[in-house]
Motif scaffolding. Structure first.
Motif, short mmCIF file in Angstrom:
data_model
loop_
_atom_site.label_atom_id
_atom_site.label_comp_id
_atom_site.label_asym_id
_atom_site.label_seq_id
_atom_site.Cartn_x
_atom_site.Cartn_y
_atom_site.Cartn_z
N LYS A 93 0.84 -1.20 -0.03
CA LYS A 93 -0.13 -0.01 0.16
C LYS A 93 0.61 1.03 0.44
O LYS A 93 0.17 2.17 0.41
CB LYS A 93 -0.91 -0.06 0.82
N HIS A 128 -16.48 3.45 0.53
CA HIS A 128 -16.11 3.03 1.35
C HIS A 128 -16.51 1.93 1.94
O HIS A 128 -17.63 1.41 1.93
CB HIS A 128 -16.75 4.30 3.05
N SER A 137 -25.85 3.01 12.10
CA SER A 137 -24.58 3.36 12.65
C SER A 137 -24.18 4.76 11.95
O SER A 137 -24.79 5.77 12.23
CB SER A 137 -23.66 3.04 13.24
N HIS A 162 -12.13 -5.03 9.21
CA HIS A 162 -13.44 -4.69 10.56
C HIS A 162 -14.74 -6.55 10.49
O HIS A 162 -15.09 -5.85 11.37
CB HIS A 162 -14.29 -4.40 10.23
C1 HQG Z 1 -16.57 3.03 10.21
C2 HQG Z 1 -6.08 1.02 6.09
C3 HQG Z 1 -20.10 3.50 13.19
C4 HQG Z 1 -15.31 2.87 9.65
C5 HQG Z 1 -7.25 1.12 5.16
C6 HQG Z 1 -14.11 2.39 10.08
C7 HQG Z 1 -7.68 2.78 5.11
C8 HQG Z 1 -18.51 4.21 11.49
C9 HQG Z 1 -14.14 2.48 11.47
C10 HQG Z 1 -7.78 2.53 6.44
C11 HQG Z 1 -18.59 5.36 11.55
C12 HQG Z 1 -12.58 2.84 11.64
C13 HQG Z 1 -8.50 3.24 7.52
C14 HQG Z 1 -20.18 5.92 12.27
C15 HQG Z 1 -17.19 5.28 10.07
N1 HQG Z 1 -20.36 4.52 12.72
N2 HQG Z 1 -19.43 3.06 12.14
N3 HQG Z 1 -21.06 6.86 12.71
N4 HQG Z 1 -18.75 6.46 10.86
N5 HQG Z 1 -17.20 4.02 11.17
O1 HQG Z 1 -9.59 1.20 10.98
O2 HQG Z 1 -12.02 3.06 6.66
O3 HQG Z 1 -4.08 -1.09 5.68
O4 HQG Z 1 -10.51 3.37 11.89
O5 HQG Z 1 -16.60 2.83 8.59
O6 HQG Z 1 -6.51 0.39 4.11
O7 HQG Z 1 -11.49 1.14 8.19
O8 HQG Z 1 -3.92 0.54 8.19
O9 HQG Z 1 -11.00 3.49 9.19
O10 HQG Z 1 -15.19 0.74 9.39
O11 HQG Z 1 -6.71 3.45 4.44
O12 HQG Z 1 -2.75 1.20 6.14
O13 HQG Z 1 -15.43 3.27 11.77
O14 HQG Z 1 -6.16 2.03 7.04
O15 HQG Z 1 -5.15 0.99 6.05
O16 HQG Z 1 -12.17 2.34 11.34
O17 HQG Z 1 -9.40 2.55 7.36
P1 HQG Z 1 -10.40 2.67 10.84
P2 HQG Z 1 -10.99 2.31 8.07
P3 HQG Z 1 -3.66 0.32 6.86
#
Ligand code: HQG
Length: 181
Positions: A64, A101, A110, A140
């Motif tokens: 990545k 997303h 949520s 997740h």
């Molecule tokens: C969720 C990885 C409930 C959101 C990936 C996500 C990405 C909510 C989780 C980068 C919400 C946060 C980021 C709401 C958001 N209620 N859940 N209102 N709003 N969420 O890990 O986007 O491998 O912080 O949907 O490739 O999963 O680490 O964000 O499921 O680029 O390099 O809350 O991390 O890269 O999870 O991932 P994260 P993300 P790396």
């Protein structure tokens, strides 16, 4: 693969450069940079054979492209994904018509109620295609994909950034711009 070879080291590097530099006793500057020499010295305490060569290989082979060296190669930082506040100096960009997303199905209710929130990170992360979003969501749980009407957001004044490794970033996505794929 080359990436697998230093998986533990790379995971730990992510943790240090995005979330917990204090975990090995280093600090990042305001722009998220760590001194390469200092980082290596401290990484050696946890991984005794850690070296500049290993660090260069981790950066080069990361699927990545999570990390970048400064132009003069004296510093290194994560391209995105921070939970600590860093100023990445990204310029606002005009987003494509839509982005995606990926999340877990248990979050859908949520998210439909309160929109996408950045949670612990500095930004909400958006993907350019469904395949990438599916991988992100799978981290997740059972993945589900939202299509984000990014052009409509842009027209309403939302700001978008594109990280050095191709991840789209924004502050939040209200529910009205979201549609389940
Ligand atoms: C969720 C990885 C409930 C959101 C990936 C996500 C990405 C909510 C989780 C980068 C919400 C946060 C980021 C709401 C958001 N209620 N859940 N209102 N709003 N969420 O890990 O986007 O491998 O912080 O949907 O490739 O999963 O680490 O964000 O499921 O680029 O390099 O809350 O991390 O890269 O999870 O991932 P994260 P993300 P790396």
């Amino acid at each position: 693969s080359k990436e697998e070879k230093y998986k533990k080291e790379s995971k730990f590097l992510s943790l240090v450069l995005r979330h917990h530099p204090e975990a090995i006793g280093i600090t990042l500057d305001a722009h998220g940079w760590a001194e390469v020499n200092v980082l290596i010295k401290h990484m050696k305490r946890k991984f005794p054979v850690f070296s500049l060569k290993m660090l260069e290989e981790i950066v080069a082979t990361d699927s990545k492209q999570r990390y970048a060296f400064s132009e003069d190669n004296t510093k290194i930082r994560a391209n995105q994904g921070h939970s600590i506040t860093v100023e990445l100096e990204l310029l606002p960009q005009i987003p494509p018509e839509c982005l995606y997303h990926g999340t877990a199905s248990r979050f859908v209710e949520s998210i439909l109620k309160s929109g996408l929130q950045k949670q612990t990170r500095q930004y909400v992360h958006l993907s350019t295609d469904i395949e990438t979003a599916t991988k992100v969501g799978s981290r997740h749980g059972s993945p589900i994909i939202f299509k984000v009407n990014t052009m409509a957001m842009y027209k309403e004044g939302f700001t978008f950034y594109l990280s050095a490794n191709g991840v789209w970033l924004t502050d939040k996505v209200p529910p009205k711009f979201l549609e389940l794929v």
